[in-house]
Design a protein around this motif. Structure first.
Motif, PDB file in Angstrom:
ATOM      1  N   THR A   1       0.829  -1.214   0.000  1.00 30.08           N
ATOM      2  CA  THR A   1       0.000   0.000   0.000  1.00 30.08           C
ATOM      3  C   THR A   1       0.861   1.261   0.000  1.00 30.08           C
ATOM      4  N   LYS A   2       2.140   1.127   0.327  1.00 35.37           N
ATOM      5  CA  LYS A   2       3.050   2.270   0.340  1.00 35.37           C
ATOM      6  C   LYS A   2       3.628   2.555  -1.049  1.00 35.37           C
ATOM      7  N   GLU A   3       3.238   1.724  -2.020  1.00 37.48           N
ATOM      8  CA  GLU A   3       3.638   1.982  -3.403  1.00 37.48           C
ATOM      9  C   GLU A   3       2.630   2.972  -4.002  1.00 37.48           C
ATOM     10  N   ASN A   4       2.637   4.187  -3.472  1.00 42.37           N
ATOM     11  CA  ASN A   4       1.596   5.168  -3.781  1.00 42.37           C
ATOM     12  C   ASN A   4       2.136   6.455  -4.391  1.00 42.37           C
ATOM     13  N   SER A   5       3.307   6.372  -4.985  1.00 44.49           N
ATOM     14  CA  SER A   5       3.893   7.556  -5.604  1.00 44.49           C
ATOM     15  C   SER A   5       3.181   7.888  -6.917  1.00 44.49           C
ATOM     16  N   GLN A   6       3.210   9.148  -7.320  1.00 47.79           N
ATOM     17  CA  GLN A   6       2.687   9.554  -8.619  1.00 47.79           C
ATOM     18  C   GLN A   6       3.591   9.055  -9.746  1.00 47.79           C
ATOM     19  N   ASN A   7       4.818   8.699  -9.369  1.00 46.76           N
ATOM     20  CA  ASN A   7       5.791   8.173 -10.316  1.00 46.76           C
ATOM     21  C   ASN A   7       5.621   6.654 -10.412  1.00 46.76           C
ATOM     22  N   THR A   8       5.112   6.174 -11.533  1.00 52.86           N
ATOM     23  CA  THR A   8       4.854   4.738 -11.714  1.00 52.86           C
ATOM     24  C   THR A   8       6.129   3.927 -11.617  1.00 52.86           C
ATOM     25  N   PHE A   9       7.209   4.450 -12.174  1.00 53.85           N
ATOM     26  CA  PHE A   9       8.485   3.733 -12.117  1.00 53.85           C
ATOM     27  C   PHE A   9       8.950   3.567 -10.673  1.00 53.85           C
ATOM     28  N   SER A  10       8.719   4.579  -9.857  1.00 53.21           N
ATOM     29  CA  SER A  10       9.097   4.506  -8.452  1.00 53.21           C
ATOM     30  C   SER A  10       8.340   3.390  -7.741  1.00 53.21           C
ATOM     31  N   ASN A  11       7.049   3.289  -8.016  1.00 54.10           N
ATOM     32  CA  ASN A  11       6.240   2.221  -7.413  1.00 54.10           C
ATOM     33  C   ASN A  11       6.712   0.842  -7.854  1.00 54.10           C
ATOM     34  N   GLU A  12       7.015   0.725  -9.137  1.00 57.36           N
ATOM     35  CA  GLU A  12       7.463  -0.569  -9.660  1.00 57.36           C
ATOM     36  C   GLU A  12       8.817  -0.963  -9.082  1.00 57.36           C
ATOM     37  N   LEU A  13       9.728  -0.033  -8.981  1.00 54.59           N
ATOM     38  CA  LEU A  13      11.052  -0.326  -8.431  1.00 54.59           C
ATOM     39  C   LEU A  13      10.980  -0.688  -6.956  1.00 54.59           C
ATOM     40  N   GLN A  14      10.064  -0.075  -6.255  1.00 58.10           N
ATOM     41  CA  GLN A  14       9.901  -0.357  -4.825  1.00 58.10           C
ATOM     42  C   GLN A  14       9.293  -1.733  -4.587  1.00 58.10           C
ATOM     43  N   SER A  15       8.482  -2.201  -5.516  1.00 59.88           N
ATOM     44  CA  SER A  15       7.744  -3.450  -5.327  1.00 59.88           C
ATOM     45  C   SER A  15       8.662  -4.662  -5.423  1.00 59.88           C
ATOM     46  N   ASN A  16       8.147  -5.788  -4.945  1.00 54.22           N
ATOM     47  CA  ASN A  16       8.849  -7.057  -5.064  1.00 54.22           C
ATOM     48  C   ASN A  16       8.258  -7.854  -6.220  1.00 54.22           C
ATOM     49  N   GLY A  17       9.103  -8.310  -7.134  1.00 54.83           N
ATOM     50  CA  GLY A  17       8.634  -8.989  -8.320  1.00 54.83           C
ATOM     51  C   GLY A  17       7.866 -10.269  -8.028  1.00 54.83           C
ATOM     52  N   ILE A  18       8.309 -11.019  -7.033  1.00 56.50           N
ATOM     53  CA  ILE A  18       7.650 -12.283  -6.698  1.00 56.50           C
ATOM     54  C   ILE A  18       6.232 -12.029  -6.205  1.00 56.50           C
ATOM     55  N   TYR A  19       6.074 -11.011  -5.358  1.00 58.27           N
ATOM     56  CA  TYR A  19       4.733 -10.685  -4.858  1.00 58.27           C
ATOM     57  C   TYR A  19       3.853 -10.147  -5.978  1.00 58.27           C
ATOM     58  N   LYS A  20       4.440  -9.380  -6.901  1.00 56.07           N
ATOM     59  CA  LYS A  20       3.680  -8.884  -8.047  1.00 56.07           C
ATOM     60  C   LYS A  20       3.205 -10.050  -8.908  1.00 56.07           C
ATOM     61  N   PHE A  21       4.052 -11.055  -9.055  1.00 55.94           N
ATOM     62  CA  PHE A  21       3.665 -12.240  -9.822  1.00 55.94           C
ATOM     63  C   PHE A  21       2.513 -12.967  -9.133  1.00 55.94           C
ATOM     64  N   TYR A  22       2.597 -13.076  -7.808  1.00 55.11           N
ATOM     65  CA  TYR A  22       1.532 -13.733  -7.050  1.00 55.11           C
ATOM     66  C   TYR A  22       0.202 -12.995  -7.221  1.00 55.11           C
ATOM     67  N   LEU A  23       0.236 -11.674  -7.127  1.00 58.60           N
ATOM     68  CA  LEU A  23      -0.988 -10.889  -7.293  1.00 58.60           C
ATOM     69  C   LEU A  23      -1.566 -11.055  -8.698  1.00 58.60           C
ATOM     70  N   ALA A  24      -0.693 -11.038  -9.700  1.00 60.17           N
ATOM     71  CA  ALA A  24      -1.145 -11.202 -11.077  1.00 60.17           C
ATOM     72  C   ALA A  24      -1.769 -12.582 -11.276  1.00 60.17           C
ATOM     73  N   PHE A  25      -1.159 -13.591 -10.664  1.00 63.01           N
ATOM     74  CA  PHE A  25      -1.678 -14.955 -10.786  1.00 63.01           C
ATOM     75  C   PHE A  25      -3.043 -15.082 -10.124  1.00 63.01           C
ATOM     76  N   MET A  26      -3.204 -14.457  -8.953  1.00 61.76           N
ATOM     77  CA  MET A  26      -4.459 -14.572  -8.218  1.00 61.76           C
ATOM     78  C   MET A  26      -5.569 -13.732  -8.845  1.00 61.76           C
TER      79      MET A  26
END
Length: 300
Positions: A254-279
Motif C-alpha cells: 500500500t506504500k507503493e503510492n507515488s505519482q511516479n509509476t516507475f518509483s512504485n514498480e522499483l519499490q515493489s517485489n517482483g515475486i509478490y507482483k507475480f503472485y498478485l497477477a496470478f491470483m
C-alpha cells in the motif's frame, strides 16, 4: 555453538537475496527504459521499503528450507523406528505409483511430481538408513544441493526480472503469468533473442561460487544438528516471522503510492507482483495502452 548460529542457512541466503535485489534495483533505476527522474527521498524510499518487502518475501519463500532443515536428524534412523519409517515410505510410493490418488484428480503433471518427490525421499531415506558410514557425506552434499537450488532461484529470478523490465518497464504482471501458459513459444523466443548458452553458463558458475561461500558459512547446522528443544525454538521464531510477514507484505504494497509509476514498480517485489497477477488474472490496460484523446473521439 551459539543458538544464533543455528539460523546460519537462513541469514546467509537472505543476505545474498537482499544484495542481489539492491543491485537489481539500481540497475533498473538507471535502465534506459526508466524514463523518470528521482529525488534522493524517492531513491531512499525505493531501497528501504523495497528491502523490507524483500525480507518478508524471503521469509515466506524459505518455508521449504525450514521444513528441510527441521527434519534433519540421526534419531529417526535408529532401530526399529528407521525400518518402520522406510516401510511406510515404500508403501506410500507403491500407493501413489499404482493406485488412484487425490493427485490424479487434479491431473496434469502433478501425479508425476508427487511420485518423483516420494521416490527421491524414499531413496535418500534408504541411503541414510543402510549406509550409516556415509551418512555425513550424503547429508553434506544434499545440504549443498538445497543451498544451490535456493541460490540458483535467487539469481535466476533477478535475471528474469531484468529481462521482463527490459521488455515492459515494469515488474512481473499478468503477462509473466501468461508466459507460463505458452511456455514453448516463450522459450523459443528467448532462444532466438538472447545468448542463452553463455547466459546460463555464467548463471551456473555464479550460483556455484555463491553456494560454496554460503555452505562454508552455514554447514555448522549439519555438523552440529540442533537438538529437539532447539528445533522447537527455531520453529517458533520462524513461524512467528512467517505470520508477521503475511501481514507486512500487503501493508508495504500500500506504500507503493507515488505519482511516479516507475518509483512504485522499483519499490515493489517482483515475486509478490507475480503472485498478485496470478491470483487476480488481470492486466492494467491503461498502463500499457495509451488512451485515445476524448476530443478526437467526439468527432466520430
Amino acid at each position: 555453538m551459539s543458538f544464533s548460529k543455528k539460523f546460519s542457512p537462513f541469514y546467509n541466503l537472505i543476505l545474498l537475496y537482499l544484495l542481489v535485489s539492491v543491485l537489481l534495483r539500481f540497475v533498473l533505476l538507471f535502465h534506459p527504459i526508466t524514463q523518470a527522474t528521482f529525488t534522493a527521498i524517492d531513491v531512499l524510499k525505493i531501497i528501504t521499503l523495497g528491502m523490507l518487502s524483500d525480507t518478508f518475501i524471503f521469509i515466506i519463500a524459505s518455508g521449504f528450507l525450514w521444513l528441510y532443515l527441521i527434519f534433519i536428524s540421526n534419531s529417526k534412523y535408529l532401530k526399529p523406528i528407521g525400518y518402520v519409517l522406510f516401510g511406510v515410505l515404500l508403501c506410500l510410493l507403491i500407493y501413489v505409483s499404482f493406485f488412484n490418488t487425490i493427485l490424479n484428480e487434479y491431473g496434469g503433471a502433478l501425479p508425476e511430481i508427487g511420485i518423483s518427490f516420494i521416490a527421491i525421499k524414499t531413496l535418500l531415506f534408504g541411503l541414510f538408513l543402510f549406509l550409516p558410514k556415509y551418512r555425513n557425506k550424503i547429508r553434506f552434499w544434499l545440504f549443498t544441493f538445497v543451498m544451490f537450488l535456493y541460490v540458483l532461484l535467487i539469481l535466476q529470478n533477478a535475471i528474469s526480472e531484468y529481462f521482463f523490465w527490459n521488455e515492459f518497464g515494469v515488474k512481473y504482471n499478468f503477462i509473466a503469468v501468461d508466459y507460463l501458459v505458452y511456455t514453448n513459444e516463450v522459450i523459443g523466443n528467448i532462444m532466438q533473442s538472447y545468448p542463452v548458452i553463455p547466459l546460463f553458463s555464467a548463471l551456473f558458475i555464479l550460483a556455484g561460487l555463491a553456494t560454496y561461500f554460503i555452505v562454508k558459512r552455514s554447514k555448522n547446522y549439519i555438523e552440529m544438528i540442533p537438538t529437539f528443544a532447539e528445533k522447537i525454538k527455531i520453529s517458533g521464531i520462524y513461524l512467528a516471522l512467517f505470520g508477521f510477514s503475511l501481514l507486512a507484505i500487503p501493508f508495504l504494497s500500500t506504500k507503493e503510492n507515488s505519482q511516479n509509476t516507475f518509483s512504485n514498480e522499483l519499490q515493489s517485489n517482483g515475486i509478490y507482483k507475480f503472485y498478485l497477477a496470478f491470483m487476480n488474472s488481470e492486466l492494467d490496460y491503461f498502463k500499457f495502452i495509451k488512451p485515445y484523446p476524448k476530443k478526437k473521439l467526439m468527432r466520430y
